[in-house]
Design an enzyme around this catalytic site. Structure first.
Site, short mmCIF file in Angstrom:
data_model
loop_
_atom_site.label_atom_id
_atom_site.label_comp_id
_atom_site.label_asym_id
_atom_site.label_seq_id
_atom_site.Cartn_x
_atom_site.Cartn_y
_atom_site.Cartn_z
N ASP A 39 -14.50 16.40 -17.01
CA ASP A 39 -13.72 16.58 -15.79
C ASP A 39 -13.13 15.26 -15.26
O ASP A 39 -12.52 15.22 -14.19
CB ASP A 39 -14.56 17.24 -14.69
CG ASP A 39 -15.74 16.38 -14.25
OD1 ASP A 39 -15.94 15.29 -14.85
OD2 ASP A 39 -16.45 16.78 -13.32
N GLY A 40 -13.32 14.16 -16.02
CA GLY A 40 -12.73 12.87 -15.62
C GLY A 40 -13.67 11.94 -14.90
O GLY A 40 -13.33 10.77 -14.66
N ARG A 98 -0.49 -4.54 -0.60
CA ARG A 98 0.69 -4.45 0.27
C ARG A 98 0.42 -3.58 1.49
O ARG A 98 1.20 -3.61 2.45
CB ARG A 98 1.88 -3.90 -0.54
CG ARG A 98 2.49 -4.93 -1.47
CD ARG A 98 3.60 -4.36 -2.32
NE ARG A 98 3.08 -3.48 -3.38
CZ ARG A 98 3.85 -2.84 -4.25
NH1 ARG A 98 5.15 -2.96 -4.20
NH2 ARG A 98 3.30 -2.09 -5.20
N GLN A 99 -0.67 -2.82 1.45
CA GLN A 99 -1.07 -2.03 2.62
C GLN A 99 -2.11 -2.84 3.41
O GLN A 99 -3.26 -2.47 3.52
CB GLN A 99 -1.63 -0.68 2.18
CG GLN A 99 -0.62 0.19 1.43
CD GLN A 99 -1.19 1.54 1.07
OE1 GLN A 99 -1.80 2.22 1.90
NE2 GLN A 99 -1.01 1.96 -0.18
N HIS A 132 -1.15 -10.48 -1.66
CA HIS A 132 0.14 -10.27 -0.99
C HIS A 132 0.19 -10.98 0.36
O HIS A 132 1.25 -11.44 0.79
CB HIS A 132 0.37 -8.77 -0.80
CG HIS A 132 1.71 -8.44 -0.21
ND1 HIS A 132 2.89 -8.76 -0.83
CD2 HIS A 132 2.05 -7.82 0.97
CE1 HIS A 132 3.91 -8.35 -0.08
NE2 HIS A 132 3.43 -7.79 1.01
N ASP A 171 12.63 -12.80 0.95
CA ASP A 171 12.48 -12.26 2.31
C ASP A 171 11.76 -13.29 3.17
O ASP A 171 11.20 -14.28 2.67
CB ASP A 171 11.73 -10.92 2.31
CG ASP A 171 10.38 -11.00 1.62
OD1 ASP A 171 9.70 -12.04 1.74
OD2 ASP A 171 9.98 -10.01 0.97
N LYS A 194 15.90 -9.67 4.49
CA LYS A 194 15.90 -8.36 3.85
C LYS A 194 15.53 -7.31 4.87
O LYS A 194 14.56 -7.44 5.59
CB LYS A 194 14.90 -8.37 2.68
CG LYS A 194 14.73 -7.06 1.97
CD LYS A 194 13.75 -7.20 0.81
CE LYS A 194 12.34 -7.48 1.30
NZ LYS A 194 11.38 -7.49 0.17
N ARG A 196 14.01 -3.70 5.35
CA ARG A 196 13.21 -2.72 4.62
C ARG A 196 13.09 -1.45 5.45
O ARG A 196 12.89 -1.49 6.66
CB ARG A 196 11.81 -3.27 4.33
CG ARG A 196 10.96 -2.31 3.53
CD ARG A 196 9.66 -2.96 3.07
NE ARG A 196 9.88 -4.02 2.11
CZ ARG A 196 10.11 -3.81 0.81
NH1 ARG A 196 10.15 -2.58 0.35
NH2 ARG A 196 10.28 -4.82 0.00
N THR A 227 9.50 -2.21 -8.38
CA THR A 227 10.58 -1.41 -8.97
C THR A 227 11.75 -2.28 -9.42
O THR A 227 12.65 -1.79 -10.09
CB THR A 227 11.11 -0.38 -7.95
OG1 THR A 227 11.70 -1.09 -6.84
CG2 THR A 227 10.00 0.52 -7.46
#
Length: 306
Positions: A39-40, A98-99, A132, A171, A194, A196, A227
């Site tokens: 089941d992982g 990044r969060q 980050h 940025d 920049k 966002r 990305t």
């Protein structure tokens, strides 16, 4: 500390880097079976005697990120039950970094949650590469050795013998990073502002260059290329402003989605990143150069186990 007094383990996320680190330190990776049920569910099995030894686990928290987070914390729990002297987590790339703040009500501060996961697993110290935000170190209740890949990246730029270069922060948030690289290379710095959009993930709009780039080699420095949208847009803006050449540098080559296509088509002469994330053959392209951070991490580990 003698070499026999510490053991180096690795999760599955970046085995090539872990093997490089082990080779640099003159040791072999410890044996661990990362078995999964049908089941992982993960059930790590540590197959070494770690009692009264320092144990080190290398794991990049990258896609599939949640699986690799669980690998790291469950390996930590398995190890602590075998009475090691102390436990160190080496995180070449910390996903969720990044969060690092509450952008809007209803969202988590995920970087803090990851820090708590590691503490619950009883890691006594963390080695992290180019987080980050430096403030993430404060999320941990245990010591964090925050190392930078900038010196390695700067050596690559020096080898290019650039005569008329300028360092670019894509940025405002990256100004400190760009300033540090500019200092290492004795170059001027330019900032790009920049915009966002919080409701459009991994999407931004380049709109202003603060400084002169005409006729110069522009070296963009960022901590993450995800990305590729920001880097490609920055390169286009710099070329339109008269930059002669554009070089992009980053510590973490996340390269998701159509990043390879975007960066291949962008007016960028060369892209340099580290192997903090294992970059598969499907993500390698002609412009990309990969620098190993194995010596950097081996040196950090040696400092702690000396």
């Amino acid at each position: 500390m003698c070499m026999k007094d510490f053991l180096l383990f690795s999760g599955s996320s970046n085995l090539p880097l872990a093997h490089e680190i082990a080779k640099t330190l003159g040791v072999s990776l410890g044996k661990v079976d990362l078995e999964r049920f049908a089941d992982g569910e993960l059930r790590p099995w540590i197959q070494e005697d770690v009692r009264d030894k320092t144990v080190i686990v290398v794991e990049s928290l990258f896609n599939p990120i949640d699986e690799h987070v669980m690998e790291l914390v469950l390996m930590g729990d398995a190890l602590r039950r075998m009475a090691p002297k102390n436990m160190i987590a080496v995180i070449p790339y910390m996903g969720y970094s990044r969060q690092d703040k509450l952008h809007r009500l209803g969202e988590p501060v995920s970087a803090r949650v990851i820090a708590k996961f590691l503490e619950v697993s009883m890691f006594s110290e963390i080695i992290a590469v180019d987080l980050h935000n430096d403030a993430i170190v404060g999320f941990f209740e245990v010591p964090v050795m925050h190392v930078s890949a900038l010196p390695l990246l700067s050596e690559k730029v020096k080898a290019m013998n650039i005569k008329n270069g300028v360092i670019i922060s894509p940025d405002v948030g990256g100004v400190k990073r760009a300033r540090n690289l500019a200092y290492l290379l004795d170059m001027d710095m330019v900032v790009m502002e920049k915009r966002r959009f919080l409701d459009k993930h991994d999407s931004s709009e380049m709109y202003q260059i603060i400084g002169d780039v005409k006729g110069k080699t522009a070296v963009i420095i960022d901590d993450i290329i995800s990305t590729g949208g920001t880097t490609a847009a920055a390169a286009t803006s710099l070329k339109e402003a008269g930059a002669a050449r554009v070089i992009a540098m980053t510590t973490h080559g996340v390269l998701v989605g159509d990043a390879v296509e975007k960066l291949t088509q962008a007016p960028i002469d060369e892209i340099i990143c580290t192997n903090s994330i294992n970059i598969g053959s499907e993500k390698k392209f002609d412009k990309l150069r990969v620098v190993s951070i194995a010596p950097l991490l081996a040196d950090a580990i040696s400092t702690l186990v000396r």
